[in-house]
Design a protein around this motif. Structure first.
Motif, PDB file in Angstrom:
ATOM      1  N   ASN A 187      -1.596  13.965  -3.317  1.00 54.52           N
ATOM      2  CA  ASN A 187      -0.181  13.721  -3.626  1.00 54.52           C
ATOM      3  C   ASN A 187       0.157  14.216  -5.037  1.00 54.52           C
ATOM      4  O   ASN A 187      -0.720  14.678  -5.772  1.00 54.52           O
ATOM      5  CB  ASN A 187       0.191  12.239  -3.443  1.00 54.52           C
ATOM      6  CG  ASN A 187      -0.506  11.336  -4.441  1.00 54.52           C
ATOM      7  OD1 ASN A 187      -1.035  11.799  -5.441  1.00 54.52           O
ATOM      8  ND2 ASN A 187      -0.508  10.032  -4.154  1.00 54.52           N
ATOM      9  N   ALA A 188       1.453  14.066  -5.409  1.00 57.83           N
ATOM     10  CA  ALA A 188       1.895  14.605  -6.703  1.00 57.83           C
ATOM     11  C   ALA A 188       1.395  13.767  -7.867  1.00 57.83           C
ATOM     12  O   ALA A 188       1.569  14.138  -9.024  1.00 57.83           O
ATOM     13  CB  ALA A 188       3.423  14.701  -6.727  1.00 57.83           C
ATOM     14  N   LEU A 189       0.750  12.635  -7.567  1.00 62.91           N
ATOM     15  CA  LEU A 189       0.138  11.838  -8.632  1.00 62.91           C
ATOM     16  C   LEU A 189      -1.285  12.321  -8.895  1.00 62.91           C
ATOM     17  O   LEU A 189      -2.006  11.775  -9.720  1.00 62.91           O
ATOM     18  CB  LEU A 189       0.109  10.354  -8.223  1.00 62.91           C
ATOM     19  CG  LEU A 189       1.465   9.709  -7.928  1.00 62.91           C
ATOM     20  CD1 LEU A 189       1.300   8.408  -7.157  1.00 62.91           C
ATOM     21  CD2 LEU A 189       2.227   9.473  -9.217  1.00 62.91           C
ATOM     22  N   GLY A 190      -1.686  13.311  -8.090  1.00 61.12           N
ATOM     23  CA  GLY A 190      -3.023  13.872  -8.245  1.00 61.12           C
ATOM     24  C   GLY A 190      -4.082  13.105  -7.471  1.00 61.12           C
ATOM     25  O   GLY A 190      -5.281  13.356  -7.623  1.00 61.12           O
ATOM     26  N   GLU A 191      -3.657  12.180  -6.631  1.00 62.92           N
ATOM     27  CA  GLU A 191      -4.635  11.359  -5.893  1.00 62.92           C
ATOM     28  C   GLU A 191      -5.030  12.029  -4.580  1.00 62.92           C
ATOM     29  O   GLU A 191      -4.179  12.598  -3.894  1.00 62.92           O
ATOM     30  CB  GLU A 191      -4.019   9.988  -5.557  1.00 62.92           C
ATOM     31  CG  GLU A 191      -3.590   9.194  -6.781  1.00 62.92           C
ATOM     32  CD  GLU A 191      -2.644   8.044  -6.413  1.00 62.92           C
ATOM     33  OE1 GLU A 191      -2.449   7.176  -7.263  1.00 62.92           O
ATOM     34  OE2 GLU A 191      -2.089   8.039  -5.293  1.00 62.92           O
ATOM     35  N   GLU A 192      -6.315  11.946  -4.253  1.00 62.93           N
ATOM     36  CA  GLU A 192      -6.787  12.407  -2.945  1.00 62.93           C
ATOM     37  C   GLU A 192      -6.375  11.357  -1.933  1.00 62.93           C
ATOM     38  O   GLU A 192      -6.545  10.153  -2.178  1.00 62.93           O
ATOM     39  CB  GLU A 192      -8.309  12.521  -2.951  1.00 62.93           C
ATOM     40  CG  GLU A 192      -8.843  13.572  -3.884  1.00 62.93           C
ATOM     41  CD  GLU A 192      -9.182  14.859  -3.154  1.00 62.93           C
ATOM     42  OE1 GLU A 192      -9.347  14.806  -1.923  1.00 62.93           O
ATOM     43  OE2 GLU A 192      -9.258  15.903  -3.827  1.00 62.93           O
ATOM     44  N   VAL A 193      -5.849  11.798  -0.814  1.00 68.13           N
ATOM     45  CA  VAL A 193      -5.299  10.834   0.127  1.00 68.13           C
ATOM     46  C   VAL A 193      -5.871  11.086   1.516  1.00 68.13           C
ATOM     47  O   VAL A 193      -5.979  12.244   1.939  1.00 68.13           O
ATOM     48  CB  VAL A 193      -3.753  11.017   0.185  1.00 68.13           C
ATOM     49  CG1 VAL A 193      -3.135  10.090   1.195  1.00 68.13           C
ATOM     50  CG2 VAL A 193      -3.135  10.845  -1.178  1.00 68.13           C
ATOM     51  N   ILE A 194      -6.261  10.008   2.207  1.00 65.61           N
ATOM     52  CA  ILE A 194      -6.759  10.191   3.576  1.00 65.61           C
ATOM     53  C   ILE A 194      -5.764   9.550   4.534  1.00 65.61           C
ATOM     54  O   ILE A 194      -5.442   8.362   4.413  1.00 65.61           O
ATOM     55  CB  ILE A 194      -8.155   9.576   3.751  1.00 65.61           C
ATOM     56  CG1 ILE A 194      -9.122  10.248   2.757  1.00 65.61           C
ATOM     57  CG2 ILE A 194      -8.650   9.756   5.182  1.00 65.61           C
ATOM     58  CD1 ILE A 194     -10.449   9.554   2.647  1.00 65.61           C
ATOM     59  N   LEU A 195      -5.262  10.379   5.442  1.00 66.55           N
ATOM     60  CA  LEU A 195      -4.220   9.920   6.372  1.00 66.55           C
ATOM     61  C   LEU A 195      -4.514  10.409   7.774  1.00 66.55           C
ATOM     62  O   LEU A 195      -5.181  11.437   7.942  1.00 66.55           O
ATOM     63  CB  LEU A 195      -2.860  10.519   5.991  1.00 66.55           C
ATOM     64  CG  LEU A 195      -2.309  10.309   4.583  1.00 66.55           C
ATOM     65  CD1 LEU A 195      -1.041  11.122   4.426  1.00 66.55           C
ATOM     66  CD2 LEU A 195      -1.990   8.837   4.373  1.00 66.55           C
ATOM     67  N   GLU A 196      -4.005   9.698   8.788  1.00 68.66           N
ATOM     68  CA  GLU A 196      -4.018  10.272  10.131  1.00 68.66           C
ATOM     69  C   GLU A 196      -3.053  11.464  10.085  1.00 68.66           C
ATOM     70  O   GLU A 196      -2.081  11.449   9.322  1.00 68.66           O
ATOM     71  CB  GLU A 196      -3.481   9.272  11.173  1.00 68.66           C
ATOM     72  CG  GLU A 196      -4.283   8.011  11.337  1.00 68.66           C
ATOM     73  CD  GLU A 196      -3.860   6.915  10.370  1.00 68.66           C
ATOM     74  OE1 GLU A 196      -2.948   7.162   9.577  1.00 68.66           O
ATOM     75  OE2 GLU A 196      -4.454   5.823  10.418  1.00 68.66           O
ATOM     76  N   LYS A 197      -3.279  12.468  10.924  1.00 72.11           N
ATOM     77  CA  LYS A 197      -2.423  13.660  10.855  1.00 72.11           C
ATOM     78  C   LYS A 197      -1.084  13.446  11.571  1.00 72.11           C
ATOM     79  O   LYS A 197      -0.140  14.218  11.384  1.00 72.11           O
ATOM     80  CB  LYS A 197      -3.140  14.857  11.472  1.00 72.11           C
ATOM     81  CG  LYS A 197      -4.370  15.253  10.668  1.00 72.11           C
ATOM     82  CD  LYS A 197      -4.471  16.748  10.508  1.00 72.11           C
ATOM     83  CE  LYS A 197      -5.401  17.129   9.374  1.00 72.11           C
ATOM     84  NZ  LYS A 197      -6.511  17.946   9.741  1.00 72.11           N
TER      85      LYS A 197
END
Ligand SMILES: C[S@@+](CC[C@H](N)C(=O)[O-])C[C@H]1O[C@@H](n2cnc3c(N)ncnc32)[C@H](O)[C@@H]1O
Length: 579
Positions: free
Chosen positions: A365-375
């Protein structure tokens, strides 16, 4: 005044005051000095130029006067004043009476005095006493240096242009061939309101505002527009011309309101100037020149002031206010109602959380965080700047689509897509911070600009931010439709050939000509739903040619073409909606 121990003569000081803005770039001022004197590298560096600039500001500049923002004070340089007077002379050589309603330091009056040989009367009005003196001394100097020139009767009046009795002046000068010239203040009444200025006309409803605005006289208007309108109205029965330097927006308004006002003016011209060069301000401005005491007309020819190159002829035509009469004339058949409903894209006001980059199969995301999501709830997202291509199925960003329609309950996310829910919920604060009232009392993580149409497989899209009228065909990626953000507009289709034909027609010469004819190049967000809804696809289809379309659309067959024809045929479409 002295500078670094040297005495600066009045003439030199005046030169530097006039070219004050160039002192912020010593190479520019050096160039000017070289031009007038031949001296190379007058200033060795920026420090030397800045030092002089500061001296001038302290001792002489208008910037050292009390805040003159409220007076919209941009004095016209002598060269431009001469050019305007010269151009006015080509339009009317017989001028006997010159009036400048806010004459400032009097450069226009001086230019007119030296340009027009039949002058009998000159009147200048200015609110700021030092400028009244500057004008008087300037004119005196002119005549001392040119003792044999004929001398009209000259009145330089210290007065408020909003209180001055122009009707009386108009009456006493009606026999004169007239030139009303000048450069009224460049400021709006709301800007004046924000600095608590009193430099406003007494309650005015000259724009015929309705409701509260009319009662308070507060509808927003430009002071220059008020002065232009007042003077045009007062002197409309005078033989002569009117030549004002004003903002482009003022000219547009004057011509727009001409339908209602019917001021006795015609053959209007808008000659665009470079306001940065002339006044060091970033405003679009021009010389507006019109002929008085004529049968009113409602259009205006736009040119470049410096080379007179023709740009367009805008104004009222066939009862529509258009940017190009000629283009509209050739394409007005398209001006109707779009059978397809143009929509704007998804709005979430939460880009830090809702816009994602895809890096090595992960989201970031724009906060620089790696994000794990269902697609499932993530969709490709295109912004205005992504709509450069003719056709696209690639995207730089993704977004999370939390709802299928506005107001849909979002609790389903927790059960069905726990990773997505976890992510959204842990960034809940960003959603709660959203200021717009549209999110108030709405389900959590609500978005707007969403509906069945958002999930259409194919889209014909355009940017609402830019001036380009080009449409992009957006096709799905991995069988998933691509979304557009709220700076874009689009129409959606579930069938590729239908989308391709609509895309072809929207980019056809005729539709493009129509759009360009109604879009004013200087207005903000001119490509909007109202504009797009005017595209009559039936007429665009009837004017198009199947064989030519085939050259552009791969595997296009006549039955695709005919099906589209039926779809956009208004009568058939109406019947279809009946059943
Ligand atoms: C854009 S400057 C132009 C000056 C001059 N016409 C020229 O072209 O160099 C606007 C002028 O309007 C004057 N002004 C502002 N408000 C005024 C008012 N209410 N009555 C008369 N003059 C006014 C300012 O002092 C300033 O000199």
């Amino acid at each position: 005044m002295t500078y670094l121990g040297a005495l600066v003569s009045d003439v030199a000081l005046e030169f530097f005051s006039e070219n004050q803005s160039d002192l912020t770039d010593f190479t520019l001022i050096n160039e000017k000095i070289k031009k007038v004197s031949g001296i190379n590298d007058f200033f060795a560096n920026q420090d030397e130029a800045t030092k002089l600039l500061n001296e001038i500001i302290e001792k002489h500049s208008i910037a050292s006067e009390p805040d003159r923002r409220e007076y919209g004070d941009f004095q016209t340089n002598m060269d431009l004043a001469h050019q305007v007077a010269k151009y006015s002379h080509t339009k009317n050589k017989e001028v006997e009476f010159v009036l400048e309603p806010t004459c400032g330091k009097g450069n226009f009056l001086l230019a007119c005095i030296s340009q027009f040989k039949n002058l009998k009367k000159v009147v200048g009005v200015e609110i700021y006493k030092p400028y009244v003196w500057a004008t008087k001394f300037g004119i005196l100097t002119y005549y001392l240096n040119n003792p044999n020139t004929i001398k009209p009767e000259i009145d330089i009046i210290h007065s408020n242009a909003f209180e001055f009795d122009y009707s009386n002046l108009a009456k006493s000068t009606e026999q004169f061939n007239t030139l009303i010239i000048g450069n009224p203040p460049w400021v709006t009444n709301s800007e004046l309101g924000s600095i608590d200025s009193k430099n406003l006309p007494a309650k005015s409803n000259f724009k015929n505002h309705k409701g509260l605005d009319a009662m308070t006289g507060k509808g927003n208007f430009d002071i220059g527009e008020y002065i232009s309108f007042t003077l045009l109205k007062c002197f409309e029965k005078h033989k002569g011309i009117f030549a004002f330097l004003i903002k482009n927006s003022v000219v547009k308004n004057l011509i727009y309101d001409q339908k209602r006002n019917q001021i006795r003016m015609s053959k209007s011209e808008k000659l665009n100037i470079d306001a940065k060069k002339e006044f060091n301000v970033s405003v679009s401005a021009c010389l507006f020149l019109t002929h008085l005491n004529t049968e009113p007309d409602q259009t205006c020819v736009e040119c470049d002031f410096y080379n007179r190159n023709y740009i367009t002829n805008f104004g009222w035509y066939k009862d529509k206010f258009v940017y190009s009469v000629q283009d509209y004339d050739e394409s007005s058949i398209i001006d109707g109602k779009s059978i397809f409903v143009w929509r704007s894209g998804v709005k979430h006001d939460c880009s830090k959380v809702m816009e994602l980059d895809q890096i090595n199969g992960h989201f970031k995301n724009a906060l620089g965080e790696e994000v794990i999501l269902e697609k499932d709830l993530t969709y490709g997202l295109l912004k205005s700047s992504d709509l450069k291509y003719d056709r696209t199925n690639s995207f730089r960003k993704l977004t999370i689509i939390t709802q299928q329609k506005i107001g849909q309950d979002t609790t389903y996310i927790q059960n069905k897509f726990p990773l997505t829910y976890e992510y959204l919920n842990s960034h809940k604060a960003f959603f709660d911070k959203r200021k717009s009232s549209i999110y108030k009392d709405k389900p959590r993580f609500s978005i707007f600009g969403i509906g069945k149409y958002s999930f259409a497989t194919y889209k014909v899209a355009i940017s609402g931010l830019y001036k380009s009228t080009h449409f992009t065909l957006v096709i799905p990626k991995d069988c998933k439709p691509i979304m557009l953000d709220d700076t874009c507009y689009f129409i959606g289709f579930d069938d590729l050939k239908t989308a391709e034909i609509a895309h072809y027609l929207a980019n056809s010469e005729l539709v493009q000509k129509f759009l360009k004819s109604i879009i004013f190049s200087d207005s903000k967000r001119s490509i909007n739903k109202d504009t797009l809804m005017r595209i009559d696809f039936e007429e665009a289809f009837l004017a198009a040619d199947f064989e030519k379309a085939k050259e552009k659309i791969e595997d296009l067959e006549i039955h695709h073409w005919e099906t589209f024809g039926k779809l956009v045929n208004e009568r058939v479409a109406e019947q279809m909606t009946l059943f």
